[in-house]
Design a protein around this motif. Structure first.
Motif, PDB file in Angstrom:
ATOM      1  N   PRO A 111       0.805  -1.230   0.000  1.00 34.47           N
ATOM      2  CA  PRO A 111       0.000   0.000   0.000  1.00 34.47           C
ATOM      3  C   PRO A 111       0.838   1.280   0.000  1.00 34.47           C
ATOM      4  N   ALA A 112       1.980   1.269   0.672  1.00 31.77           N
ATOM      5  CA  ALA A 112       2.817   2.471   0.706  1.00 31.77           C
ATOM      6  C   ALA A 112       3.358   2.798  -0.691  1.00 31.77           C
ATOM      7  N   ALA A 113       3.784   1.781  -1.411  1.00 32.19           N
ATOM      8  CA  ALA A 113       4.284   2.006  -2.763  1.00 32.19           C
ATOM      9  C   ALA A 113       3.157   2.466  -3.683  1.00 32.19           C
ATOM     10  N   THR A 114       1.979   1.882  -3.528  1.00 32.96           N
ATOM     11  CA  THR A 114       0.824   2.309  -4.319  1.00 32.96           C
ATOM     12  C   THR A 114       0.479   3.764  -4.030  1.00 32.96           C
ATOM     13  N   ARG A 115       0.499   4.115  -2.750  1.00 36.50           N
ATOM     14  CA  ARG A 115       0.230   5.512  -2.353  1.00 36.50           C
ATOM     15  C   ARG A 115       1.194   6.477  -3.029  1.00 36.50           C
ATOM     16  N   ASP A 116       2.474   6.163  -2.990  1.00 36.45           N
ATOM     17  CA  ASP A 116       3.468   7.063  -3.565  1.00 36.45           C
ATOM     18  C   ASP A 116       3.338   7.153  -5.083  1.00 36.45           C
ATOM     19  N   ALA A 117       3.035   6.030  -5.722  1.00 35.35           N
ATOM     20  CA  ALA A 117       2.842   6.048  -7.172  1.00 35.35           C
ATOM     21  C   ALA A 117       1.623   6.884  -7.544  1.00 35.35           C
ATOM     22  N   LEU A 118       0.565   6.793  -6.740  1.00 34.43           N
ATOM     23  CA  LEU A 118      -0.631   7.592  -7.016  1.00 34.43           C
ATOM     24  C   LEU A 118      -0.376   9.075  -6.776  1.00 34.43           C
ATOM     25  N   ALA A 119       0.433   9.394  -5.772  1.00 35.92           N
ATOM     26  CA  ALA A 119       0.796  10.795  -5.551  1.00 35.92           C
ATOM     27  C   ALA A 119       1.557  11.346  -6.758  1.00 35.92           C
ATOM     28  N   ASP A 120       2.465  10.539  -7.297  1.00 34.31           N
ATOM     29  CA  ASP A 120       3.196  10.957  -8.503  1.00 34.31           C
ATOM     30  C   ASP A 120       2.231  11.166  -9.671  1.00 34.31           C
ATOM     31  N   LEU A 121       1.254  10.280  -9.801  1.00 39.41           N
ATOM     32  CA  LEU A 121       0.285  10.390 -10.894  1.00 39.41           C
ATOM     33  C   LEU A 121      -0.555  11.655 -10.742  1.00 39.41           C
ATOM     34  N   LEU A 122      -0.994  11.948  -9.513  1.00 39.87           N
ATOM     35  CA  LEU A 122      -1.764  13.165  -9.282  1.00 39.87           C
ATOM     36  C   LEU A 122      -0.935  14.408  -9.587  1.00 39.87           C
ATOM     37  N   GLY A 123       0.346  14.359  -9.230  1.00 37.71           N
ATOM     38  CA  GLY A 123       1.223  15.469  -9.560  1.00 37.71           C
ATOM     39  C   GLY A 123       1.343  15.678 -11.061  1.00 37.71           C
ATOM     40  N   ALA A 124       1.398  14.584 -11.811  1.00 39.25           N
ATOM     41  CA  ALA A 124       1.448  14.691 -13.273  1.00 39.25           C
ATOM     42  C   ALA A 124       0.135  15.247 -13.828  1.00 39.25           C
ATOM     43  N   PHE A 125      -1.003  14.839 -13.258  1.00 42.76           N
ATOM     44  CA  PHE A 125      -2.290  15.400 -13.674  1.00 42.76           C
ATOM     45  C   PHE A 125      -2.300  16.915 -13.455  1.00 42.76           C
ATOM     46  N   TRP A 126      -1.795  17.334 -12.311  1.00 40.58           N
ATOM     47  CA  TRP A 126      -1.737  18.772 -12.014  1.00 40.58           C
ATOM     48  C   TRP A 126      -0.897  19.501 -13.065  1.00 40.58           C
ATOM     49  N   ASP A 127       0.298  18.999 -13.316  1.00 46.06           N
ATOM     50  CA  ASP A 127       1.221  19.685 -14.228  1.00 46.06           C
ATOM     51  C   ASP A 127       0.677  19.781 -15.642  1.00 46.06           C
ATOM     52  N   HIS A 128      -0.010  18.730 -16.096  1.00 41.80           N
ATOM     53  CA  HIS A 128      -0.431  18.687 -17.495  1.00 41.80           C
ATOM     54  C   HIS A 128      -1.851  19.205 -17.738  1.00 41.80           C
ATOM     55  N   LEU A 129      -2.738  18.997 -16.764  1.00 48.08           N
ATOM     56  CA  LEU A 129      -4.145  19.287 -17.005  1.00 48.08           C
ATOM     57  C   LEU A 129      -4.650  20.569 -16.354  1.00 48.08           C
ATOM     58  N   VAL A 130      -4.077  20.945 -15.235  1.00 46.75           N
ATOM     59  CA  VAL A 130      -4.624  22.064 -14.460  1.00 46.75           C
ATOM     60  C   VAL A 130      -3.664  23.246 -14.371  1.00 46.75           C
ATOM     61  N   ARG A 131      -2.414  22.977 -14.091  1.00 45.25           N
ATOM     62  CA  ARG A 131      -1.466  24.070 -13.851  1.00 45.25           C
ATOM     63  C   ARG A 131      -1.436  25.120 -14.971  1.00 45.25           C
ATOM     64  N   PRO A 132      -1.468  24.730 -16.259  1.00 49.08           N
ATOM     65  CA  PRO A 132      -1.447  25.769 -17.312  1.00 49.08           C
ATOM     66  C   PRO A 132      -2.651  26.714 -17.263  1.00 49.08           C
ATOM     67  N   HIS A 133      -3.746  26.259 -16.665  1.00 53.96           N
ATOM     68  CA  HIS A 133      -4.981  27.036 -16.630  1.00 53.96           C
ATOM     69  C   HIS A 133      -5.310  27.549 -15.224  1.00 53.96           C
ATOM     70  N   TRP A 134      -4.411  27.329 -14.274  1.00 51.40           N
ATOM     71  CA  TRP A 134      -4.738  27.613 -12.882  1.00 51.40           C
ATOM     72  C   TRP A 134      -5.092  29.079 -12.633  1.00 51.40           C
ATOM     73  N   PRO A 135      -4.416  30.078 -13.220  1.00 52.60           N
ATOM     74  CA  PRO A 135      -4.834  31.463 -12.943  1.00 52.60           C
ATOM     75  C   PRO A 135      -6.305  31.707 -13.268  1.00 52.60           C
ATOM     76  N   ARG A 136      -6.762  31.172 -14.405  1.00 54.00           N
ATOM     77  CA  ARG A 136      -8.167  31.347 -14.787  1.00 54.00           C
ATOM     78  C   ARG A 136      -9.082  30.579 -13.838  1.00 54.00           C
ATOM     79  N   ILE A 137      -8.721  29.324 -13.533  1.00 55.23           N
ATOM     80  CA  ILE A 137      -9.536  28.510 -12.633  1.00 55.23           C
ATOM     81  C   ILE A 137      -9.560  29.121 -11.239  1.00 55.23           C
ATOM     82  N   ARG A 138      -8.387  29.522 -10.744  1.00 56.63           N
ATOM     83  CA  ARG A 138      -8.295  30.086  -9.398  1.00 56.63           C
ATOM     84  C   ARG A 138      -9.129  31.354  -9.281  1.00 56.63           C
ATOM     85  N   ALA A 139      -9.118  32.180 -10.305  1.00 58.36           N
ATOM     86  CA  ALA A 139      -9.906  33.407 -10.261  1.00 58.36           C
ATOM     87  C   ALA A 139     -11.400  33.094 -10.148  1.00 58.36           C
TER      88      ALA A 139
END
Length: 322
Positions: free
Chosen positions: A122-150
Protein backbone atom coordinates in the motif's frame (compact mmCIF):
# COMPACT_ATOMS: atom_id res chain seq x y z
CA UNK A 1 -25.92 15.88 8.13
CA UNK A 2 -26.46 17.18 11.66
CA UNK A 3 -24.72 20.29 13.02
CA UNK A 4 -23.99 20.99 16.66
CA UNK A 5 -23.27 24.57 17.79
CA UNK A 6 -19.51 24.09 17.52
CA UNK A 7 -19.90 22.72 13.97
CA UNK A 8 -21.50 25.97 12.86
CA UNK A 9 -18.44 27.79 14.18
CA UNK A 10 -16.11 25.45 12.27
CA UNK A 11 -17.58 25.68 8.78
CA UNK A 12 -15.05 27.12 6.36
CA UNK A 13 -14.36 27.55 2.66
CA UNK A 14 -11.19 26.29 1.01
CA UNK A 15 -9.67 25.77 -2.42
CA UNK A 16 -8.16 22.43 -3.35
CA UNK A 17 -5.73 22.40 -6.29
CA UNK A 18 -5.29 18.66 -5.80
CA UNK A 19 -9.02 18.05 -6.06
CA UNK A 20 -9.06 19.91 -9.38
CA UNK A 21 -6.20 17.74 -10.68
CA UNK A 22 -8.00 14.55 -9.63
CA UNK A 23 -11.37 15.68 -10.99
CA UNK A 24 -9.83 16.98 -14.23
CA UNK A 25 -8.44 13.53 -15.03
CA UNK A 26 -11.80 11.99 -14.12
CA UNK A 27 -13.53 14.45 -16.47
CA UNK A 28 -11.28 13.45 -19.37
CA UNK A 29 -12.22 9.81 -18.89
CA UNK A 30 -16.00 10.32 -18.72
CA UNK A 31 -17.82 12.12 -21.57
CA UNK A 32 -20.87 12.86 -19.41
CA UNK A 33 -18.70 15.16 -17.25
CA UNK A 34 -17.39 17.18 -20.21
CA UNK A 35 -20.36 19.38 -21.15
CA UNK A 36 -18.92 22.64 -19.81
CA UNK A 37 -15.33 21.77 -20.61
CA UNK A 38 -15.22 20.84 -24.30
CA UNK A 39 -12.73 23.59 -25.30
CA UNK A 40 -10.42 22.37 -22.52
CA UNK A 41 -10.97 18.69 -23.44
CA UNK A 42 -9.88 19.37 -27.02
CA UNK A 43 -6.57 20.83 -25.83
CA UNK A 44 -5.89 18.66 -22.78
CA UNK A 45 -3.12 16.09 -23.02
CA UNK A 46 -2.51 13.47 -20.38
CA UNK A 47 1.12 12.85 -19.42
CA UNK A 48 2.91 10.22 -21.46
CA UNK A 49 2.97 6.90 -19.64
CA UNK A 50 0.28 7.88 -17.13
CA UNK A 51 -1.20 4.81 -15.47
CA UNK A 52 -4.78 5.49 -16.43
CA UNK A 53 -5.90 1.92 -15.93
CA UNK A 54 -5.10 2.14 -12.23
CA UNK A 55 -6.76 5.53 -12.02
CA UNK A 56 -9.91 4.14 -13.66
CA UNK A 57 -10.06 1.44 -10.98
CA UNK A 58 -10.14 4.13 -8.28
CA UNK A 59 -13.09 6.12 -9.68
CA UNK A 60 -15.87 3.50 -9.83
CA UNK A 61 -19.41 4.38 -10.78
CA UNK A 62 -21.06 3.61 -8.47
CA UNK A 63 -18.74 2.93 -5.60
CA UNK A 64 -16.31 4.37 -3.09
CA UNK A 65 -13.37 6.57 -4.15
CA UNK A 66 -10.41 6.52 -1.73
CA UNK A 67 -10.47 9.74 0.28
CA UNK A 68 -6.73 9.84 0.92
CA UNK A 69 -6.26 10.92 -2.71
CA UNK A 70 -7.96 14.28 -2.10
CA UNK A 71 -7.45 15.38 1.53
CA UNK A 72 -9.20 18.59 2.56
CA UNK A 73 -6.87 21.61 2.52
CA UNK A 74 -5.75 22.68 5.97
CA UNK A 75 -6.14 26.36 5.10
CA UNK A 76 -7.24 28.76 2.36
CA UNK A 77 -3.75 29.03 0.83
CA UNK A 78 -2.78 25.35 0.80
CA UNK A 79 -0.65 24.59 -2.26
CA UNK A 80 -0.75 21.50 -4.42
CA UNK A 81 2.73 20.62 -3.11
CA UNK A 82 1.38 20.70 0.46
CA UNK A 83 -1.53 18.49 -0.51
CA UNK A 84 0.67 15.97 -2.33
CA UNK A 85 2.91 15.82 0.73
CA UNK A 86 -0.21 15.06 2.74
CA UNK A 87 -1.09 12.19 0.42
CA UNK A 88 2.40 10.73 0.79
CA UNK A 89 2.16 11.06 4.57
CA UNK A 90 -1.05 9.00 4.77
CA UNK A 91 -0.39 5.93 6.97
CA UNK A 92 -0.09 2.75 4.93
CA UNK A 93 -2.79 1.10 7.04
CA UNK A 94 -5.26 3.87 6.14
CA UNK A 95 -4.30 3.58 2.45
CA UNK A 96 -4.85 -0.17 2.50
CA UNK A 97 -8.23 0.13 4.21
CA UNK A 98 -9.49 2.64 1.67
CA UNK A 99 -8.09 0.70 -1.30
CA UNK A 100 -9.83 -2.43 -0.05
CA UNK A 101 -13.12 -0.58 0.36
CA UNK A 102 -12.82 0.66 -3.23
CA UNK A 103 -11.37 -2.36 -5.01
CA UNK A 104 -13.05 -5.23 -3.14
CA UNK A 105 -16.58 -3.89 -3.46
CA UNK A 106 -18.53 -7.05 -4.39
CA UNK A 107 -20.60 -5.11 -6.92
CA UNK A 108 -17.51 -4.55 -9.05
CA UNK A 109 -16.18 -8.13 -9.29
CA UNK A 110 -12.70 -6.96 -10.19
CA UNK A 111 -10.21 -9.71 -11.16
CA UNK A 112 -7.49 -10.46 -8.63
CA UNK A 113 -4.76 -9.72 -11.18
CA UNK A 114 -5.97 -6.08 -11.25
CA UNK A 115 -6.41 -5.72 -7.49
CA UNK A 116 -3.56 -7.70 -5.92
CA UNK A 117 -0.66 -5.54 -7.20
CA UNK A 118 -2.23 -2.46 -5.66
CA UNK A 119 -2.84 -4.11 -2.29
CA UNK A 120 0.49 -5.93 -2.07
CA UNK A 121 2.42 -2.80 -1.00
CA UNK A 122 0.00 0.00 0.00
CA UNK A 123 2.82 2.47 0.71
CA UNK A 124 4.28 2.01 -2.76
CA UNK A 125 0.82 2.31 -4.32
CA UNK A 126 0.23 5.51 -2.35
CA UNK A 127 3.47 7.06 -3.56
CA UNK A 128 2.84 6.05 -7.17
CA UNK A 129 -0.63 7.59 -7.02
CA UNK A 130 0.80 10.80 -5.55
CA UNK A 131 3.20 10.96 -8.50
CA UNK A 132 0.29 10.39 -10.89
CA UNK A 133 -1.76 13.16 -9.28
CA UNK A 134 1.22 15.47 -9.56
CA UNK A 135 1.45 14.69 -13.27
CA UNK A 136 -2.29 15.40 -13.67
CA UNK A 137 -1.74 18.77 -12.01
CA UNK A 138 1.22 19.68 -14.23
CA UNK A 139 -0.43 18.69 -17.50
CA UNK A 140 -4.15 19.29 -17.00
CA UNK A 141 -4.62 22.06 -14.46
CA UNK A 142 -1.47 24.07 -13.85
CA UNK A 143 -1.45 25.77 -17.31
CA UNK A 144 -4.98 27.04 -16.63
CA UNK A 145 -4.74 27.61 -12.88
CA UNK A 146 -4.83 31.46 -12.94
CA UNK A 147 -8.17 31.35 -14.79
CA UNK A 148 -9.54 28.51 -12.63
CA UNK A 149 -8.29 30.09 -9.40
CA UNK A 150 -9.91 33.41 -10.26
CA UNK A 151 -13.27 31.72 -10.82
CA UNK A 152 -13.01 29.77 -7.56
CA UNK A 153 -11.97 32.90 -5.64
CA UNK A 154 -14.95 34.75 -7.07
CA UNK A 155 -17.29 31.93 -6.06
CA UNK A 156 -16.06 31.94 -2.47
CA UNK A 157 -16.21 35.73 -2.22
CA UNK A 158 -19.81 35.73 -3.43
CA UNK A 159 -20.76 32.92 -1.00
CA UNK A 160 -19.20 34.85 1.87
CA UNK A 161 -21.25 37.89 0.87
CA UNK A 162 -24.43 35.80 0.84
CA UNK A 163 -23.55 34.41 4.28
CA UNK A 164 -23.03 37.91 5.67
CA UNK A 165 -26.30 39.20 4.24
CA UNK A 166 -28.60 36.20 4.63
CA UNK A 167 -27.04 33.80 7.11
CA UNK A 168 -26.24 30.10 6.86
CA UNK A 169 -29.68 29.09 5.63
CA UNK A 170 -29.43 31.33 2.56
CA UNK A 171 -25.85 30.23 1.94
CA UNK A 172 -26.68 26.54 1.97
CA UNK A 173 -29.79 27.02 -0.16
CA UNK A 174 -27.74 28.75 -2.82
CA UNK A 175 -24.85 26.28 -3.01
CA UNK A 176 -26.72 23.60 -4.92
CA UNK A 177 -30.32 22.57 -5.58
CA UNK A 178 -29.56 19.15 -4.07
CA UNK A 179 -29.04 20.70 -0.61
CA UNK A 180 -31.77 21.43 1.94
CA UNK A 181 -31.09 23.22 5.24
CA UNK A 182 -33.62 23.15 8.09
CA UNK A 183 -31.70 25.07 10.75
CA UNK A 184 -29.87 22.19 12.36
CA UNK A 185 -29.38 19.62 9.61
CA UNK A 186 -28.31 19.68 5.97
CA UNK A 187 -29.94 17.14 3.67
CA UNK A 188 -27.64 16.15 0.80
CA UNK A 189 -29.04 14.28 -2.19
CA UNK A 190 -26.35 12.43 -4.10
CA UNK A 191 -24.64 9.05 -4.50
CA UNK A 192 -21.90 9.86 -1.96
CA UNK A 193 -24.22 11.08 0.78
CA UNK A 194 -24.60 8.83 3.86
CA UNK A 195 -28.03 8.17 5.31
CA UNK A 196 -27.09 10.07 8.47
CA UNK A 197 -24.00 11.99 9.51
CA UNK A 198 -23.35 13.79 12.80
CA UNK A 199 -20.47 16.23 12.50
CA UNK A 200 -19.79 16.10 16.26
CA UNK A 201 -17.63 19.20 16.40
CA UNK A 202 -15.56 18.47 13.28
CA UNK A 203 -17.21 21.23 11.25
CA UNK A 204 -17.57 21.20 7.48
CA UNK A 205 -15.21 22.27 4.70
CA UNK A 206 -16.92 23.77 1.63
CA UNK A 207 -14.89 23.49 -1.58
CA UNK A 208 -16.03 24.96 -4.92
CA UNK A 209 -14.79 23.06 -7.96
CA UNK A 210 -14.84 23.61 -11.71
CA UNK A 211 -14.49 19.91 -12.53
CA UNK A 212 -16.88 18.32 -10.03
CA UNK A 213 -19.95 19.05 -12.21
CA UNK A 214 -22.42 17.39 -12.54
CA UNK A 215 -21.72 15.74 -9.21
CA UNK A 216 -21.98 16.94 -5.63
CA UNK A 217 -19.43 15.14 -3.47
CA UNK A 218 -19.61 14.65 0.28
CA UNK A 219 -16.54 13.20 2.02
CA UNK A 220 -17.79 11.91 5.35
CA UNK A 221 -15.65 8.99 6.52
CA UNK A 222 -13.23 9.43 9.39
CA UNK A 223 -10.44 10.36 9.93
CA UNK A 224 -10.98 13.00 7.23
CA UNK A 225 -12.72 16.26 8.05
CA UNK A 226 -16.20 16.27 6.53
CA UNK A 227 -16.00 18.03 3.18
CA UNK A 228 -18.61 19.09 0.63
CA UNK A 229 -17.36 19.69 -2.94
CA UNK A 230 -19.88 21.60 -5.04
CA UNK A 231 -19.92 23.03 -8.62
CA UNK A 232 -18.61 26.59 -8.69
CA UNK A 233 -20.62 29.44 -10.18
CA UNK A 234 -19.78 30.53 -13.71
CA UNK A 235 -18.24 27.29 -14.97
CA UNK A 236 -20.20 27.57 -18.21
CA UNK A 237 -18.18 30.64 -19.22
CA UNK A 238 -14.81 29.41 -17.93
CA UNK A 239 -13.34 28.41 -21.30
CA UNK A 240 -14.89 31.17 -23.39
CA UNK A 241 -12.05 32.65 -25.46
CA UNK A 242 -13.47 36.14 -25.13
CA UNK A 243 -16.37 37.95 -23.59
CA UNK A 244 -19.74 38.37 -25.26
CA UNK A 245 -19.73 40.88 -28.12
CA UNK A 246 -21.48 44.04 -26.91
CA UNK A 247 -24.27 45.62 -28.94
CA UNK A 248 -23.07 48.52 -31.08
CA UNK A 249 -25.18 51.03 -29.16
CA UNK A 250 -23.67 50.00 -25.83
CA UNK A 251 -20.15 49.92 -27.27
CA UNK A 252 -20.70 53.38 -28.72
CA UNK A 253 -21.85 54.77 -25.38
CA UNK A 254 -19.20 53.18 -23.14
CA UNK A 255 -16.44 52.09 -25.47
CA UNK A 256 -16.10 48.50 -26.64
CA UNK A 257 -13.78 47.33 -23.86
CA UNK A 258 -15.91 48.74 -21.05
CA UNK A 259 -19.08 47.41 -22.65
CA UNK A 260 -17.45 43.98 -22.90
CA UNK A 261 -16.48 44.07 -19.22
CA UNK A 262 -19.98 45.11 -18.20
CA UNK A 263 -21.47 42.19 -20.14
CA UNK A 264 -18.87 39.78 -18.72
CA UNK A 265 -20.02 40.59 -15.18
CA UNK A 266 -23.16 38.48 -15.35
CA UNK A 267 -21.72 37.00 -12.14
CA UNK A 268 -19.48 38.88 -9.67
CA UNK A 269 -15.80 38.53 -10.49
CA UNK A 270 -12.37 39.88 -9.60
CA UNK A 271 -9.99 41.95 -11.70
CA UNK A 272 -7.73 38.91 -12.07
CA UNK A 273 -10.63 36.68 -13.05
CA UNK A 274 -11.87 39.05 -15.73
CA UNK A 275 -8.36 39.53 -17.09
CA UNK A 276 -7.86 35.76 -17.36
CA UNK A 277 -11.22 35.23 -19.02
CA UNK A 278 -10.93 38.07 -21.51
CA UNK A 279 -7.24 37.90 -22.30
CA UNK A 280 -6.53 41.40 -20.98
CA UNK A 281 -3.93 42.75 -18.57
CA UNK A 282 -5.08 43.13 -14.94
CA UNK A 283 -3.96 46.77 -14.98
CA UNK A 284 -6.12 47.61 -17.97
CA UNK A 285 -9.12 45.80 -16.51
CA UNK A 286 -8.69 47.59 -13.18
CA UNK A 287 -8.74 51.01 -14.84
CA UNK A 288 -11.89 50.27 -16.82
CA UNK A 289 -13.67 48.79 -13.77
CA UNK A 290 -12.84 51.91 -11.76
CA UNK A 291 -14.36 54.07 -14.49
CA UNK A 292 -17.52 51.96 -14.67
CA UNK A 293 -17.90 52.07 -10.92
CA UNK A 294 -17.44 55.87 -10.90
CA UNK A 295 -20.49 56.33 -13.16
CA UNK A 296 -22.66 53.96 -11.09
CA UNK A 297 -22.66 50.92 -13.38
CA UNK A 298 -20.68 48.68 -11.02
CA UNK A 299 -20.33 48.17 -7.31
CA UNK A 300 -17.45 46.52 -5.50
CA UNK A 301 -16.75 45.00 -2.11
CA UNK A 302 -13.81 43.37 -0.39
CA UNK A 303 -13.80 39.70 0.67
CA UNK A 304 -10.54 38.92 2.42
CA UNK A 305 -7.76 39.95 0.06
CA UNK A 306 -10.02 39.93 -3.00
CA UNK A 307 -12.17 42.70 -4.42
CA UNK A 308 -15.34 41.59 -6.22
CA UNK A 309 -17.13 43.64 -8.86
CA UNK A 310 -20.79 43.30 -9.82
CA UNK A 311 -23.26 45.26 -11.87
CA UNK A 312 -25.57 47.73 -10.19
CA UNK A 313 -29.26 47.68 -11.22
CA UNK A 314 -28.42 50.47 -13.68
CA UNK A 315 -25.55 48.44 -15.15
CA UNK A 316 -27.81 45.41 -15.56
CA UNK A 317 -30.49 47.53 -17.20
CA UNK A 318 -27.98 48.82 -19.77
CA UNK A 319 -27.02 45.26 -20.72
CA UNK A 320 -30.64 44.23 -21.08
CA UNK A 321 -30.14 41.78 -18.22
CA UNK A 322 -27.68 39.68 -20.23
Amino acid sequence: MYFAHEDLMRCRFALSPLWEAFAAAHTLLEPDRQGYHLPWVRRARLPEGADLETFRLLVPRPGYVPDFLTPAPEGPLTSVADQLAGVRATPAARVEAELRQCLLDPRRRLPSEAVDPLLRDPAATRDALADLLGAFWDHLVRPHWPRIRALLDADIAERVRVLAEGGLERLMAGLDSRLRWDGSALAVRGPTAPDELHLEGRGLVLIPSVFVWPELILVSDEPWQPTLVYPARGVGALWSPEGPRPPEALAGALGRTRATLLLALAEPDTTTGLAARLGMSPGSVSGHLTALRAVGLLESWRAGRRVLYARTPLGTALTGGG
